[in-house]
Design a protein around this motif. Structure first.
Motif, short mmCIF file in Angstrom:
data_model
loop_
_atom_site.label_atom_id
_atom_site.label_comp_id
_atom_site.label_asym_id
_atom_site.label_seq_id
_atom_site.Cartn_x
_atom_site.Cartn_y
_atom_site.Cartn_z
N ALA A 91 16.48 37.74 12.74
CA ALA A 91 16.03 36.64 11.89
C ALA A 91 15.19 35.68 12.72
O ALA A 91 15.18 35.76 13.95
CB ALA A 91 17.21 35.89 11.28
N VAL A 92 14.53 34.79 12.01
CA VAL A 92 13.94 33.63 12.67
C VAL A 92 15.02 32.54 12.69
O VAL A 92 15.60 32.23 11.65
CB VAL A 92 12.69 33.12 11.94
N TYR A 93 15.28 32.02 13.87
CA TYR A 93 16.31 31.01 14.05
C TYR A 93 15.67 29.63 14.18
O TYR A 93 14.73 29.44 14.97
CB TYR A 93 17.15 31.32 15.29
N TYR A 94 16.20 28.71 13.40
CA TYR A 94 15.69 27.35 13.38
C TYR A 94 16.78 26.38 13.85
O TYR A 94 17.93 26.50 13.46
CB TYR A 94 15.29 26.94 11.97
N CYS A 95 16.38 25.41 14.65
CA CYS A 95 17.31 24.33 14.94
C CYS A 95 17.00 23.17 14.00
O CYS A 95 15.86 23.00 13.58
CB CYS A 95 17.25 23.89 16.40
N ALA A 96 18.02 22.43 13.67
CA ALA A 96 17.89 21.34 12.72
C ALA A 96 18.69 20.14 13.22
O ALA A 96 19.66 20.29 13.96
CB ALA A 96 18.39 21.76 11.35
N ALA A 97 18.26 18.97 12.77
CA ALA A 97 18.92 17.73 13.17
C ALA A 97 19.02 16.80 11.98
O ALA A 97 18.15 16.79 11.10
CB ALA A 97 18.15 17.05 14.30
N ASP A 98 20.08 16.03 11.98
CA ASP A 98 20.25 15.00 10.95
C ASP A 98 21.34 14.04 11.43
O ASP A 98 22.24 14.44 12.18
CB ASP A 98 20.66 15.62 9.62
N THR A 99 21.26 12.83 10.99
CA THR A 99 22.31 11.88 11.35
C THR A 99 23.62 12.18 10.62
O THR A 99 24.67 11.70 11.02
CB THR A 99 21.87 10.44 11.03
N LYS A 100 23.54 12.98 9.57
CA LYS A 100 24.74 13.33 8.80
C LYS A 100 25.12 14.78 9.04
O LYS A 100 24.37 15.70 8.70
CB LYS A 100 24.51 13.09 7.31
N TYR A 101 26.30 14.98 9.58
CA TYR A 101 26.80 16.31 9.89
C TYR A 101 26.87 17.18 8.63
O TYR A 101 26.56 18.37 8.68
CB TYR A 101 28.18 16.16 10.53
N THR A 102 27.24 16.58 7.53
CA THR A 102 27.39 17.35 6.30
C THR A 102 26.06 17.95 5.83
O THR A 102 26.04 19.01 5.21
CB THR A 102 28.00 16.49 5.18
N LYS A 103 24.97 17.27 6.12
CA LYS A 103 23.66 17.81 5.72
C LYS A 103 23.30 19.03 6.56
O LYS A 103 22.65 19.96 6.07
CB LYS A 103 22.60 16.72 5.82
N ILE A 104 23.70 19.04 7.81
CA ILE A 104 23.48 20.22 8.63
C ILE A 104 24.30 21.38 8.07
O ILE A 104 23.80 22.51 7.97
CB ILE A 104 23.85 19.96 10.10
N LEU A 105 25.54 21.12 7.72
CA LEU A 105 26.40 22.17 7.16
C LEU A 105 25.80 22.75 5.89
O LEU A 105 25.96 23.94 5.61
CB LEU A 105 27.79 21.61 6.88
N ARG A 106 25.14 21.92 5.12
CA ARG A 106 24.55 22.39 3.86
C ARG A 106 23.14 22.93 4.05
O ARG A 106 22.51 23.36 3.10
CB ARG A 106 24.54 21.24 2.85
N GLY A 107 22.65 22.90 5.28
CA GLY A 107 21.33 23.45 5.56
C GLY A 107 20.18 22.60 5.06
O GLY A 107 19.09 23.11 4.81
N TRP A 112 13.43 19.71 11.50
CA TRP A 112 13.48 21.14 11.78
C TRP A 112 12.54 21.50 12.92
O TRP A 112 11.44 20.93 13.01
CB TRP A 112 13.07 21.93 10.54
N GLY A 113 12.95 22.46 13.72
CA GLY A 113 12.04 23.04 14.69
C GLY A 113 11.22 24.13 14.04
O GLY A 113 11.41 24.46 12.87
N GLN A 114 10.34 24.74 14.81
CA GLN A 114 9.39 25.71 14.25
C GLN A 114 9.97 27.10 14.12
O GLN A 114 9.40 27.94 13.46
CB GLN A 114 8.12 25.77 15.13
N GLY A 115 11.12 27.37 14.72
CA GLY A 115 11.74 28.68 14.61
C GLY A 115 11.39 29.58 15.78
O GLY A 115 10.29 29.52 16.34
#
Length: 122
Positions: A91-107, A112-115
């Motif tokens: 797959a293409v793997y993306y890293c993601a960031a957010d101040t809210k952990y729950t938003k990361i869990l929900r994708g 977002w990074g470029q993958g």
């Protein structure tokens, strides 16, 4: 925050790779981080997330026991160690960031990074 993922490549089944995600910004330590992936022809799916303290990361069942997420707040880096890789991990793997952990869990993180492409051959 800006994210730059790297470390993907071609590996045989059973092999290992370590992905890295470099983040810009002075407040990196305030962000929850995660990795998601998108396989060809499939929707993006959650892989793993880690809170700003690095304690108690969460994993999708499909990678539990094989993948490990970690972070180094001093270096503004997040890592994904992938062991015992399988063809279905391709797959293409993306890293993601957010101040809210729950938003990361929900994708649905805000940043977002470029993958980076991971290909596991059988």
């Amino acid at each position: 925050v800006q994210l730059q993922a790297s470390g993907g490549g071609l590996v045989q089944t059973g092999g290992s790779l370590r992905l890295s995600c470099a983040a810009s910004g002075r407040t990196f330590g305030s962000y929850a981080m995660g990795w998601l992936r998108q396989a060809p022809g499939k929707e993006r799916e959650f892989v793993t997330a880690i809170g700003w303290t690095g304690v108690s990361p969460y994993y999708a069942d499909s990678v539990k026991g094989r993948f490990t997420i970690s972070r180094d707040n001093g270096k503004n880096m997040v890592y994904l160690q992938m062991n015992s890789l399988r063809p279905e991990d391709t797959a293409v793997y993306y890293c993601a960031a957010d101040t809210k952990y729950t938003k990361i869990l929900r994708g649905v993180g805000d940043y977002w990074g470029q993958g980076t492409l991971v290909t596991v051959s059988s």
